[in-house]
Motif scaffolding. Structure first.
Motif, PDB file in Angstrom:
ATOM      1  N   GLY A 154     -28.734 -28.481-110.398  1.00  0.00           N
ATOM      2  CA  GLY A 154     -30.121 -28.386-109.965  1.00  0.00           C
ATOM      3  C   GLY A 154     -30.210 -27.452-108.783  1.00  0.00           C
ATOM      4  N   ILE A 155     -31.415 -27.015-108.472  1.00  0.00           N
ATOM      5  CA  ILE A 155     -31.651 -26.202-107.283  1.00  0.00           C
ATOM      6  C   ILE A 155     -32.827 -26.797-106.535  1.00  0.00           C
ATOM      7  N   SER A 156     -32.625 -27.117-105.260  1.00  0.00           N
ATOM      8  CA  SER A 156     -33.675 -27.685-104.412  1.00  0.00           C
ATOM      9  C   SER A 156     -34.070 -26.656-103.366  1.00  0.00           C
ATOM     10  N   LEU A 157     -35.354 -26.384-103.264  1.00  0.00           N
ATOM     11  CA  LEU A 157     -35.886 -25.456-102.264  1.00  0.00           C
ATOM     12  C   LEU A 157     -36.396 -26.289-101.097  1.00  0.00           C
ATOM     13  N   VAL A 158     -35.681 -26.212 -99.984  1.00  0.00           N
ATOM     14  CA  VAL A 158     -35.925 -27.108 -98.848  1.00  0.00           C
ATOM     15  C   VAL A 158     -36.444 -26.309 -97.660  1.00  0.00           C
ATOM     16  N   PRO A 182     -25.307 -14.419 -99.291  1.00  0.00           N
ATOM     17  CA  PRO A 182     -24.308 -15.012 -98.395  1.00  0.00           C
ATOM     18  C   PRO A 182     -24.500 -16.524 -98.299  1.00  0.00           C
ATOM     19  N   ALA A 183     -23.416 -17.254 -98.427  1.00  0.00           N
ATOM     20  CA  ALA A 183     -23.497 -18.710 -98.357  1.00  0.00           C
ATOM     21  C   ALA A 183     -23.695 -19.157 -96.916  1.00  0.00           C
ATOM     22  N   LEU A 184     -24.721 -19.976 -96.677  1.00  0.00           N
ATOM     23  CA  LEU A 184     -24.951 -20.562 -95.359  1.00  0.00           C
ATOM     24  C   LEU A 184     -24.119 -21.822 -95.172  1.00  0.00           C
ATOM     25  N   ILE A 239     -34.339 -22.881 -97.619  1.00  0.00           N
ATOM     26  CA  ILE A 239     -32.965 -22.911 -98.110  1.00  0.00           C
ATOM     27  C   ILE A 239     -32.932 -23.408 -99.552  1.00  0.00           C
ATOM     28  N   ALA A 240     -32.171 -22.699-100.379  1.00  0.00           N
ATOM     29  CA  ALA A 240     -31.912 -23.131-101.747  1.00  0.00           C
ATOM     30  C   ALA A 240     -30.588 -23.892-101.762  1.00  0.00           C
ATOM     31  N   LEU A 289     -27.985 -21.355 -99.968  1.00  0.00           N
ATOM     32  CA  LEU A 289     -28.329 -19.941 -99.870  1.00  0.00           C
ATOM     33  C   LEU A 289     -29.774 -19.825 -99.409  1.00  0.00           C
ATOM     34  N   GLU A 290     -30.110 -18.723 -98.780  1.00  0.00           N
ATOM     35  CA  GLU A 290     -31.517 -18.528 -98.423  1.00  0.00           C
ATOM     36  C   GLU A 290     -32.327 -18.274 -99.691  1.00  0.00           C
ATOM     37  N   VAL A 291     -33.539 -18.812 -99.733  1.00  0.00           N
ATOM     38  CA  VAL A 291     -34.400 -18.636-100.898  1.00  0.00           C
ATOM     39  C   VAL A 291     -34.856 -17.175-100.999  1.00  0.00           C
TER      40      VAL A 291
END
Length: 393
Positions: free
Chosen positions: A220-224, A264-266, A241-242, A196-198
């Motif tokens: 977990g959640i990774s902010l990339v 919205p799911a990417l 992107i999360a 998902l978008e952050v």
């Protein structure tokens, strides 16, 4: 008499073919520069190398995969254990004997055909011994707890050259040559990732969702931060992107449904996976990279601090970085062999920054700024993820 006459195994000096390849590990920001590399293929080779270093007053270092290298060896003797990768699985006792150079991918490959699995982490390329020394935050840690608690026997060589067997990982300078670990009965994992978008809503939503999960779910959640690179898929190009990861021992699609409502799911891929493919949940890098990392164990997760992360680390930030928050708790709270902070922490916050030379100073400054809002809940550093930092004695 040669100065290396007491050594067995393959011995490499700086001008020898293969020296550079052997001294380098996965952590490409730094590498050992020893006077001698001993490529060990047996405990006898390790013992001979330890004796040689002691008798000549040489500094000594050990390396298998080299993911978490902190202080590179300058001179001295490096023992490379990466050829010691034999894994033997006993399906009756559900235990595996793992040599010191083996990775978790080696153990998974040996155990999976027998319906068993180790308590491995997100990356199959990480060395078993180093991971266990850090406690072992596993792919299914909320369900099964710390991997270090599943150690049955440790084989090693003391600094005096004595072969020993222990029932725990050594705290002193003992060189581990093999370890026996308990496996769990497991053939499949339900999980995957959701991109998902952050946004503040996504961060707050994951934090609220993860706060009260059953123990069979680890997340977990990774902010990339993705660069604006034409080679990337358009949904990711130049965006923050999360990546929400889920690993569970049961079908939890119903639980995950609320995450899909956050934005919205990417991209999404969630469902049953064979244990042998469970590493694809996190998609950790498989090639060496130059990176700096740090991580903190947190009692609670400060919402304001979480929402401040994107501005510090996103694609347009001065030092773009990957930040991950892992939900702990569950079976982690029942850890037996780990420090109290590991058991008490409800979250793990970690940052990884790609660096090149002087950029590491900027990365360290960013990490300090990133962790500062969480200081009131900070229980200490998670050394497994403190890449390039040296643990206190």
């Amino acid at each position: 008499m040669s100065t290396t006459s007491t050594l067995t195994g393959t011995v490499l000096r700086p001008d020898d073919p293969g020296y550079d390849a052997e001294r380098r590990g996965f952590q490409a920001a730094r590498a050992h520069r020893p006077d001698l590399v001993v490529v060990a293929s047996s405990p006898a080779d390790v013992r001979a190398a330890v004796n040689h270093a002691r008798d000549r007053g040489l500094d000594l270092a050990i390396q298998s995969s080299g993911h978490g290298l902190a202080a590179p060896l300058d001179g001295g003797l490096l023992i490379s254990t990466r050829r010691m990768r034999t894994v033997t699985v006993d399906p009756v006792t559900r235990r595996a004997r793992v040599e010191a150079g083996a990775t978790w991918g080696d153990v998974v490959a040996a155990a999976a055909p027998r319906g068993l699995a180790p308590l491995s982490g997100s990356s199959p390329g990480v060395g078993v011994v180093g991971y266990l020394l850090g406690g072992g935050f596993g792919l299914l840690g909320r369900t099964f707890g710390f991997a270090a608690d599943r150690i049955g026997r440790v084989e090693g060589v003391t600094t005096s050259g004595e072969a020993v067997e222990l029932d725990h990982l050594p705290k002193d300078g003992t060189v581990v040559t093999a370890v026996e670990v308990e496996l769990v009965e497991l053939t499949e994992v339900w999980g995957g990732s959701l991109a998902l978008e952050v946004t503040p809503a996504v961060l707050d939503g994951w934090a609220a969702w993860s706060a009260d999960l059953p123990e069979e779910v680890t997340t977990g959640i990774s902010l990339v931060p993705f660069p604006d690179d034409p080679a990337l898929p358009p949904p990711f190009r130049g965006r923050h992107i999360a990546m929400i990861t889920v690993a569970a021992t049961a079908d939890v699609d119903g639980l995950v449904g609320s995450l899909r409502e956050l934005a919205p799911a990417l991209h999404q891929r969630l469902g049953w996976l064979p244990v042998a493919e469970s590493h694809t949940i996190h998609h950790d890098p498989t090639e060496p990279e130059p990176y700096a990392g740090d991580a903190r164990l947190l009692r609670t997760l400060d919402g304001d601090g979480l929402r401040a992360i994107p501005a510090l680390t996103g694609p347009s930030a001065p030092v773009p970085s990957v930040v991950e928050v892992r939900r702990l708790g569950g079976a982690y709270t029942r850890g037996r062999t780990v420090p109290a902070a590991f058991r008490e922490a409800e979250y793990l916050l970690r940052a990884i920054t790609i660096v090149d030379g002087p950029d590491e100073a900027a990365a360290r400054a960013l990490h300090r700024n990133l962790f500062r809002p969480f200081a009131a809940d900070d229980l200490g550093r998670a050394w497994s993820f403190a890449y390039g930092l040296t643990a206190p004695n």
